[in-house]
Write a protein that holds these residues in place. Sequence first.
Motif, short mmCIF file in Angstrom:
data_model
loop_
_atom_site.label_atom_id
_atom_site.label_comp_id
_atom_site.label_asym_id
_atom_site.label_seq_id
_atom_site.Cartn_x
_atom_site.Cartn_y
_atom_site.Cartn_z
N ILE A 7 4.44 -10.79 12.51
CA ILE A 7 3.61 -11.85 11.95
C ILE A 7 2.24 -11.28 11.66
O ILE A 7 1.64 -10.61 12.51
N HIS A 17 -1.81 -11.69 10.86
CA HIS A 17 -2.88 -12.62 11.22
C HIS A 17 -4.06 -12.41 10.28
O HIS A 17 -4.70 -11.36 10.29
N TYR A 59 3.00 -15.63 8.41
CA TYR A 59 1.56 -15.42 8.35
C TYR A 59 0.84 -16.54 9.10
O TYR A 59 1.09 -17.73 8.86
N ASP A 60 -0.03 -16.13 10.03
CA ASP A 60 -0.95 -17.07 10.66
C ASP A 60 -2.30 -16.90 9.96
O ASP A 60 -2.91 -15.82 10.03
N ILE A 81 -6.08 -18.32 9.46
CA ILE A 81 -7.13 -19.16 10.02
C ILE A 81 -8.33 -19.15 9.08
O ILE A 81 -8.93 -18.10 8.84
N ASN A 117 1.54 -20.43 8.40
CA ASN A 117 0.94 -21.30 9.40
C ASN A 117 -0.56 -21.32 9.15
O ASN A 117 -1.25 -20.32 9.37
N HIS A 139 -12.15 -18.16 17.54
CA HIS A 139 -11.38 -16.98 17.14
C HIS A 139 -12.30 -15.79 16.89
O HIS A 139 -13.20 -15.86 16.05
#
Length: 280
Positions: A13, A15, A166-167, A169, A206, A215
């Motif tokens: 995944i 980020h 894919y995360d 943010i 995501n 974060h």
Amino acid sequence: MENKQTSETPSSIRHYFVDEGGDGTLFSRKGKVLVGTEGCSRFFILGLLDVPNPSALKERFDTLRAQLMGDSYFKSVPSMQPTNRKTALAFHAKDDLPEVRRDVFRLLRDTEGLRFFAVVSDKLSVLEYVRQRNKREPDYRYHPNELYDSLTERLFRERLHQSSGYDIIFSKRGKSDRTAALHRALEAARSDFVTQQEITSHASLNIAVATPKEHAGLQAVDYFIWALQRLYERGEDRYLVYLWKAFGLVHDIDDTRKTDYGVYYTQNRPLTAAALRGRK
């Protein structure tokens, strides 16, 4: 004969942490052009940082912050007080002291695997687009979200098809919830790319919106964007040069001196103050 291919789908995944530099403002409430005036940027930048190990980055940031907070040299500095909600809670290049900023830049330069990508838009070009569109569509009204979403599509167009998930943010902007709009922009970016390349991609997306204190990746991408912004707004490239090995791509979409699609800066074509000389 079927010539479509399936994109790479490694099991990992990815980020991504996304933030902006400058602002999307063009006009005052009375319609006066503000671009490039005091308090209004000339450029708008959207960038993402690919962080292989967000937990490890958080640990490094937390360790550095604890060291700084425990240093008597910073004891009476306002930005280091928890009540002021600045460096004591999260690193932010604009608010951090030069001494703090130096340590954060060193940490980022020495962190393996970080990759930064950005799209740079000249708001004078955006202004001209808005004026031309208003001639064709008198009822059209520009909104900064329009620029943000457009750059989101450009930024992610080639970055959503090589992993299984894919995360992503995004740094929080304002009070409205724009998660749905961002999701549409990302899906549009992926759809355009896979259609053009004749591939398929079923990676999960995501998407979340958060504040930097939540974060370390958002604190890190802020520093990369700040370094890029210093070059475009002030002609100062030493911060960007210091971090350049972690830059994957900077697309200056409005520098059309040689091509209509702008300029792509990469490791083979470094972005420096000298490279921007002669840019309108």
